[in-house]
Scaffold this motif. Structure first.
Motif, PDB file in Angstrom:
ATOM      1  N   PRO A  14       0.830  -1.204   0.000  1.00 26.78           N
ATOM      2  CA  PRO A  14       0.000   0.000   0.000  1.00 26.78           C
ATOM      3  C   PRO A  14       0.861   1.249   0.000  1.00 26.78           C
ATOM      4  O   PRO A  14       1.901   1.306   0.653  1.00 26.78           O
ATOM      5  CB  PRO A  14      -0.808  -0.124   1.306  1.00 26.78           C
ATOM      6  CG  PRO A  14      -0.024  -1.067   2.147  1.00 26.78           C
ATOM      7  CD  PRO A  14       0.649  -2.011   1.210  1.00 26.78           C
ATOM      8  N   ARG A 106     -16.918  -1.271  -8.239  1.00 21.08           N
ATOM      9  CA  ARG A 106     -16.267  -0.072  -8.765  1.00 21.08           C
ATOM     10  C   ARG A 106     -16.094   0.978  -7.671  1.00 21.08           C
ATOM     11  O   ARG A 106     -15.028   1.604  -7.565  1.00 21.08           O
ATOM     12  CB  ARG A 106     -17.086   0.513  -9.914  1.00 21.08           C
ATOM     13  CG  ARG A 106     -16.469   1.770 -10.528  1.00 21.08           C
ATOM     14  CD  ARG A 106     -17.384   2.359 -11.580  1.00 21.08           C
ATOM     15  NE  ARG A 106     -17.644   1.412 -12.647  1.00 21.08           N
ATOM     16  CZ  ARG A 106     -18.517   1.633 -13.630  1.00 21.08           C
ATOM     17  NH1 ARG A 106     -19.211   2.757 -13.648  1.00 21.08           N
ATOM     18  NH2 ARG A 106     -18.700   0.734 -14.574  1.00 21.08           N
ATOM     19  N   PHE A 109     -13.325  -0.201  -5.379  1.00 16.87           N
ATOM     20  CA  PHE A 109     -12.022  -0.176  -6.061  1.00 16.87           C
ATOM     21  C   PHE A 109     -11.502   1.253  -6.216  1.00 16.87           C
ATOM     22  O   PHE A 109     -10.302   1.500  -6.119  1.00 16.87           O
ATOM     23  CB  PHE A 109     -12.162  -0.842  -7.429  1.00 16.87           C
ATOM     24  CG  PHE A 109     -10.864  -0.970  -8.182  1.00 16.87           C
ATOM     25  CD1 PHE A 109      -9.952  -1.955  -7.854  1.00 16.87           C
ATOM     26  CD2 PHE A 109     -10.561  -0.101  -9.210  1.00 16.87           C
ATOM     27  CE1 PHE A 109      -8.754  -2.076  -8.534  1.00 16.87           C
ATOM     28  CE2 PHE A 109      -9.364  -0.207  -9.908  1.00 16.87           C
ATOM     29  CZ  PHE A 109      -8.459  -1.202  -9.570  1.00 16.87           C
ATOM     30  N   GLU A 110     -12.421   2.213  -6.455  1.00 17.30           N
ATOM     31  CA  GLU A 110     -12.006   3.599  -6.671  1.00 17.30           C
ATOM     32  C   GLU A 110     -11.948   4.413  -5.381  1.00 17.30           C
ATOM     33  O   GLU A 110     -11.591   5.588  -5.419  1.00 17.30           O
ATOM     34  CB  GLU A 110     -12.975   4.266  -7.656  1.00 17.30           C
ATOM     35  CG  GLU A 110     -12.918   3.662  -9.059  1.00 17.30           C
ATOM     36  CD  GLU A 110     -13.912   4.290 -10.009  1.00 17.30           C
ATOM     37  OE1 GLU A 110     -14.772   5.081  -9.524  1.00 17.30           O
ATOM     38  OE2 GLU A 110     -13.856   4.000 -11.216  1.00 17.30           O
ATOM     39  N   CYS A 111     -12.274   3.803  -4.268  1.00 14.91           N
ATOM     40  CA  CYS A 111     -12.260   4.510  -2.978  1.00 14.91           C
ATOM     41  C   CYS A 111     -10.816   4.818  -2.584  1.00 14.91           C
ATOM     42  O   CYS A 111      -9.959   3.927  -2.532  1.00 14.91           O
ATOM     43  CB  CYS A 111     -12.935   3.638  -1.925  1.00 14.91           C
ATOM     44  SG  CYS A 111     -12.871   4.306  -0.261  1.00 14.91           S
ATOM     45  N   ASP A 112     -10.544   6.079  -2.270  1.00 12.46           N
ATOM     46  CA  ASP A 112      -9.178   6.486  -1.924  1.00 12.46           C
ATOM     47  C   ASP A 112      -8.673   5.774  -0.669  1.00 12.46           C
ATOM     48  O   ASP A 112      -7.493   5.396  -0.603  1.00 12.46           O
ATOM     49  CB  ASP A 112      -9.122   8.004  -1.713  1.00 12.46           C
ATOM     50  CG  ASP A 112      -9.288   8.774  -3.013  1.00 12.46           C
ATOM     51  OD1 ASP A 112      -8.996   8.196  -4.083  1.00 12.46           O
ATOM     52  OD2 ASP A 112      -9.716   9.947  -2.967  1.00 12.46           O
ATOM     53  N   VAL A 114      -9.523   2.788   0.429  1.00 13.64           N
ATOM     54  CA  VAL A 114      -9.207   1.401   0.084  1.00 13.64           C
ATOM     55  C   VAL A 114      -7.902   1.333  -0.708  1.00 13.64           C
ATOM     56  O   VAL A 114      -7.088   0.424  -0.508  1.00 13.64           O
ATOM     57  CB  VAL A 114     -10.370   0.759  -0.698  1.00 13.64           C
ATOM     58  CG1 VAL A 114      -9.991  -0.644  -1.178  1.00 13.64           C
ATOM     59  CG2 VAL A 114     -11.624   0.690   0.166  1.00 13.64           C
ATOM     60  N   LYS A 115      -7.683   2.291  -1.587  1.00 13.22           N
ATOM     61  CA  LYS A 115      -6.431   2.314  -2.339  1.00 13.22           C
ATOM     62  C   LYS A 115      -5.222   2.422  -1.411  1.00 13.22           C
ATOM     63  O   LYS A 115      -4.159   1.853  -1.697  1.00 13.22           O
ATOM     64  CB  LYS A 115      -6.432   3.492  -3.322  1.00 13.22           C
ATOM     65  CG  LYS A 115      -7.364   3.326  -4.509  1.00 13.22           C
ATOM     66  CD  LYS A 115      -7.296   4.560  -5.395  1.00 13.22           C
ATOM     67  CE  LYS A 115      -8.235   4.440  -6.580  1.00 13.22           C
ATOM     68  NZ  LYS A 115      -8.210   5.649  -7.438  1.00 13.22           N
ATOM     69  N   GLN A 116      -5.382   3.122  -0.312  1.00 13.56           N
ATOM     70  CA  GLN A 116      -4.258   3.327   0.603  1.00 13.56           C
ATOM     71  C   GLN A 116      -4.004   2.121   1.498  1.00 13.56           C
ATOM     72  O   GLN A 116      -2.854   1.759   1.749  1.00 13.56           O
ATOM     73  CB  GLN A 116      -4.509   4.566   1.459  1.00 13.56           C
ATOM     74  CG  GLN A 116      -4.456   5.873   0.676  1.00 13.56           C
ATOM     75  CD  GLN A 116      -4.644   7.084   1.577  1.00 13.56           C
ATOM     76  OE1 GLN A 116      -4.420   7.015   2.780  1.00 13.56           O
ATOM     77  NE2 GLN A 116      -5.053   8.191   0.999  1.00 13.56           N
ATOM     78  N   PRO A 119      -5.000  -2.042  -1.443  1.00  7.84           N
ATOM     79  CA  PRO A 119      -5.031  -2.041  -2.908  1.00  7.84           C
ATOM     80  C   PRO A 119      -5.147  -3.445  -3.504  1.00  7.84           C
ATOM     81  O   PRO A 119      -5.494  -3.587  -4.675  1.00  7.84           O
ATOM     82  CB  PRO A 119      -3.683  -1.403  -3.278  1.00  7.84           C
ATOM     83  CG  PRO A 119      -2.802  -1.683  -2.114  1.00  7.84           C
ATOM     84  CD  PRO A 119      -3.690  -1.630  -0.910  1.00  7.84           C
ATOM     85  N   ASP A 120      -4.878  -4.449  -2.695  1.00  5.07           N
ATOM     86  CA  ASP A 120      -4.951  -5.837  -3.154  1.00  5.07           C
ATOM     87  C   ASP A 120      -6.225  -6.533  -2.681  1.00  5.07           C
ATOM     88  O   ASP A 120      -6.291  -7.764  -2.661  1.00  5.07           O
ATOM     89  CB  ASP A 120      -3.721  -6.613  -2.662  1.00  5.07           C
ATOM     90  CG  ASP A 120      -3.511  -6.459  -1.159  1.00  5.07           C
ATOM     91  OD1 ASP A 120      -4.174  -5.601  -0.548  1.00  5.07           O
ATOM     92  OD2 ASP A 120      -2.671  -7.188  -0.594  1.00  5.07           O
ATOM     93  N   ASP A 123      -7.601  -8.966  -5.215  1.00  5.60           N
ATOM     94  CA  ASP A 123      -6.676  -9.920  -5.808  1.00  5.60           C
ATOM     95  C   ASP A 123      -7.168 -11.339  -5.557  1.00  5.60           C
ATOM     96  O   ASP A 123      -7.923 -11.587  -4.597  1.00  5.60           O
ATOM     97  CB  ASP A 123      -5.278  -9.748  -5.210  1.00  5.60           C
ATOM     98  CG  ASP A 123      -4.555  -8.545  -5.794  1.00  5.60           C
ATOM     99  OD1 ASP A 123      -5.177  -7.825  -6.604  1.00  5.60           O
ATOM    100  OD2 ASP A 123      -3.389  -8.317  -5.435  1.00  5.60           O
TER     101      ASP A 123
END
Length: 216
Positions: A14, A106, A109-112, A114-116, A119-120, A123
């Motif tokens: 992350p 979506r 996946f595009e949530c900031d 969650v990206k931090q 991100p996996d 997977d």
């Protein structure tokens, strides 16, 4: 041939945020269905958390969790009361359908956030509860380890709710129907059964015995 970057090395770690996340930014609403129900009540005119709780049957505390999750996922504006176009698109989709799951995926996946921290998340081999809890604990200000673990369970619950239902690897084959019996076969079989069930005293003697008895 140019190899794909990072291929075979596992998911990327992350990205460290420019600031520590706040506890309120880490979702804690386990049920995405409840998040949608809270949005539907809000769209229907329920303008307070108490009214949303009354209309949905969700406890007041979990209404707060649902609205916070809706904000993190981009379905509510910063004021916490106005539904965004993405939120209205979700409400326009029939619940429990593949289209709804696609919109949910979506949004996650595009949530900031969650990206931090995850991100996996989608997977094939998602992070474990322990690994995800460690990330949340490290990247969030003022969050205890046990609370970080519960928030990790929430994100993994989201993953389970939005993935497509998998088909069995070996579907059952339909049973083969037996060939149709020739015409009259059923009547012959019934006659044989009736003859076999006829009492011995009522059965006609075999032809040979009848001839012998007549000669006597």
């Amino acid at each position: 041939m140019v190899s794909s970057p990072g291929r075979g090395r596992g998911p990327p770690p992350p990205m460290p945020p420019t600031r520590l996340l706040r506890s309120a930014e880490i979702p804690q609403a386990d049920s995405l269905a409840n998040v949608r129900r809270a949005l539907e009540a809000l769209a229907g005119g329920a303008d307070t958390r108490e009214r949303i709780a009354e209309q949905t049957g969700i406890s007041l505390r979990h209404v707060g969790y649902a609205l916070a999750a809706a904000g993190v996922l981009g379905w509510l504006d910063d004021d916490g009361a106005s539904i965004t176009p993405a939120g209205r698109a979700l409400l326009a989709t029939p619940p429990g359908t593949a289209d709804e799951r696609a919109l949910l995926r979506r949004a996650i996946f595009e949530c900031d956030v969650v990206k931090q921290i995850a991100p996996d998340l989608f997977d094939p081999a998602p992070p474990t509860v322990v690994a995800l809890a460690r990330r949340i604990f490290r990247l969030t200000a003022g969050l205890g380890k046990e609370t970080a673990r519960r928030r990790a369970q929430t994100l993994l619950a989201w993953r389970s709710q939005v993935l497509e239902q998998q088909l069995p690897l070996f579907p059952k084959r339909p049973r083969k129907r037996s060939a149709a019996a020739p015409a009259g076969a059923g009547e012959q079989a019934a006659a044989v059964r009736e003859a076999s069930e006829e009492p011995a005293a009522d059965r006609p003697p075999p032809a040979g015995r009848a001839l012998q008895s007549s000669r006597r």
